[in-house]
Structure formats: structure tokens, C-alpha cells
Design an enzyme around this catalytic site. Structure first.
Site, mmCIF file in Angstrom:
data_model
loop_
_atom_site.group_PDB
_atom_site.id
_atom_site.type_symbol
_atom_site.label_atom_id
_atom_site.label_comp_id
_atom_site.label_asym_id
_atom_site.label_seq_id
_atom_site.Cartn_x
_atom_site.Cartn_y
_atom_site.Cartn_z
ATOM 1 N N ASP A 1 8.099 -2.167 3.275
ATOM 2 C CA ASP A 1 8.115 -1.984 4.720
ATOM 3 C C ASP A 1 8.299 -3.321 5.439
ATOM 4 O OD1 ASP A 1 7.654 0.734 4.433
ATOM 5 O OD2 ASP A 1 5.472 0.529 4.593
ATOM 6 N N TYR B 1 1.221 -4.353 -6.895
ATOM 7 C CA TYR B 1 1.095 -5.064 -5.627
ATOM 8 C C TYR B 1 -0.218 -5.856 -5.604
ATOM 9 C CZ TYR B 1 4.851 -2.420 -3.275
ATOM 10 O OH TYR B 1 6.056 -1.895 -2.901
#
Length: 285
Positions: free
Chosen positions: A65, A126
């Protein structure tokens, strides 16, 4: 080749790109007509340095994003075989000269048979970095660390995290997309303090849905700072609907660290398997 394809067409070579970027000034990965994106910069650079008459189309392991960083992103592109043979050895250096400062390609290689940057991946990892020191975040790290204005208890957050592991419907932690499943397998989720005192969450799953990591972190920070008990994130998960108390934390603390792939001989099978829509098993009567 102007359109990404599941199969490599005759006369083309599939090329793997390993890359990194600082997401601060990008509107995410995916190309947009009027906004600056990682995909847009890379595709433009590839077409320019390879002197291709038509645009290229990149396929990426995970669409990040706006504002999210990547250290271990992977993408692929299909190039004419004669172009690869002639220019492949020079491509890394030429991209370094053409790309802007905030995106770098570290490795360029011919992909093995069956490789698809997105569908062959078996996990993505992540890290989310949180600074909870009273004085705030080191100014040199401010673009990669979220400041939380209350101290957090890493042990309590780990207790909460253990209840989220496994295959579940993560609808409560995702922004729902039409026609897409929110079932994911969370393989790893834990917090630790790094050498500088930051609270760092490691989150690894077979795949992630939109906003999933940032919403999970938001729920666990509520536990870490004492606002909610350790069982709260698991209760939200079981409810399968968004909870008003759970904030999707800001994107700049999040970095895609690594993408995992199976052995070369298993790539094609994983590619096919990952395209199937997942469902959870029915409960036993």
C-alpha cells in the site's frame, strides 16, 4: 509483451527481479494513471533501458500500500529472448542509472520453469517497527518507525499473538475486496525488542489481505499498552467483522522483508495451487 501472462510465450524469457524501495513518496506498488507508484517507475525504466517499443508488465509477489516499504520484494517480467541475451548482463547497472533514489533492483536473473512472482510464493514476511520511548522516535528513523505514546509490554503482545496463528478467516482484520477470500494462514507472529529498544513485530503468512498486518498490529498495541486484555485480538478474529476499537496503524512502520519460494521443481505446482479460492473446513457435527 504488453500484458502479463500466466505462461511464458514462445520467444520470451521470464526474468526475476529482487528489489527494495522506500515507500514514503509512492502511492503504493500498483500502477496508477496520475500517481507515482513503484510499478510505474520500474516499468518505465525497463522499457527505456532495454529500448523496447512496447510497455512491459510486471507481476509482483505482494502489492504494498501507499507508504509501505520493501527490502525483499520480488517481481517478474517476460522479455523477448533476443533482448535478454543481448542486454541481460547490463540490465542491473543500467537500471541503477535510470531508477530514482527510492527504488533499487538488487538482482536480475532468468527465472526457473514454473516461476510466478505472485502465485509461486509460499510465504511473505513483514516487519512492523514501533518506538514507545517517551521522547519519541529517532529523527533518522522517523520514516520507518511508528511512535506509540505509551510504553508497550512485548510479552503481553506475544501472548495475544499466539492466539492468532494458523488458518483463519481474517475478515475482521482486512478490507474486504469483491470476489476475494479473507482466509489466510498466519505462520509466524511475534514481537521482540531490537538493540535500539524498538518493539518489532515479525509477521509471516502464506499471503495477506488488504490492511491485514497493520490492523493486527493495531489490535496488539491495545494489549501492549494495557487498554485491552491479551484475549482481545483473538475475540476480534472470531467475530469476523471489523471492530471499532481496532485502528489500522500508519503504513510507514511496515516493511516487506522477504518472500519465500519452494524448490524449483515445486514452483509450477505451487503456482497452480495458489490460484484456487480457499475455504475453511466445515466444523464437525
Amino acid at each position: 509483451m504488453s500484458v502479463a501472462s500466466d505462461d511464458v510465450e514462445p520467444g520470451y524469457v521470464r526474468v526475476r527481479l529482487d528489489l527494495a524501495y522506500d515507500g514514503a513518496e509512492f502511492s503504493g506498488w500498483a500502477k496508477q494513471r496520475t500517481r507515482r507508484t513503484v510499478q510505474g517507475e520500474l516499468e518505465s525504466a525497463l522499457q527505456t533501458v532495454l529500448r523496447l517499443p512496447d510497455p512491459v508488465a510486471l507481476t509482483v509477489a505482494g502489492r504494498t500500500d501507499a507508504g509501505v516499504h520493501a527490502r525483499g520484494q520480488v517481481a517478474h517480467v517476460d522479455l523477448p529472448e533476443e533482448v535478454w541475451e543481448l542486454e541481460g548482463g547490463k540490465l542491473l547497472r543500467r537500471l541503477a542509472g535510470r531508477l530514482p533514489w527510492d527504488v533499487r533492483v538488487w538482482k536480475v536473473s532468468r527465472a526457473p520453469a514454473g516461476f510466478d512472482a505472485r502465485f509461486s510464493a509460499i510465504w511473505r514476511r513483514y516487519a512492523y517497527r514501533v518506538g514507545d520511548q517517551q521522547g519519541g522516535v529517532d529523527p533518522l528513523l522517523r520514516g520507518h518507525v511508528l511512535w506509540h505514546d505509551r510504553p508497550v509490554d512485548v510479552d503481553l503482545m506475544n501472548e495475544a499473538a499466539r492466539r492468532l496463528l494458523g488458518e483463519h478467516d481474517f475478515a475482521a482484520y482486512c478490507k474486504k475486496r469483491e470476489g476475494a477470500t479473507t482466509i489466510r494462514t498466519l505462520l509466524e507472529l511475534h514481537w521482540e525488542r531490537d538493540a535500539s529498544g524498538l518493539a518489532v513485530a515479525t509477521v509471516r503468512a502464506d499471503a495477506f489481505c488488504h490492511n491485514m498486518v497493520r490492523a493486527l498490529v493495531g489490535s496488539m498495541l491495545l494489549v501492549g499498552d494495557g487498554h485491552r486484555p491479551a484475549g482481545f485480538p483473538g475475540e476480534v478474529l472470531a467475530g469476523r467483522v471489523r471492530h471499532s476499537a481496532v485502528n489500522v496503524v500508519r503504513p510507514h512502520g511496515l516493511t516487506l522483508e522477504e518472500v519465500g519460494y519452494p524448490a524449483d521443481e515445486l514452483l509450477a505446482a505451487r503456482n497452480r495451487e495458489a490460484r484456487n479460492m480457499r475455504t475453511l473446513p466445515l466444523p464437525r457435527a
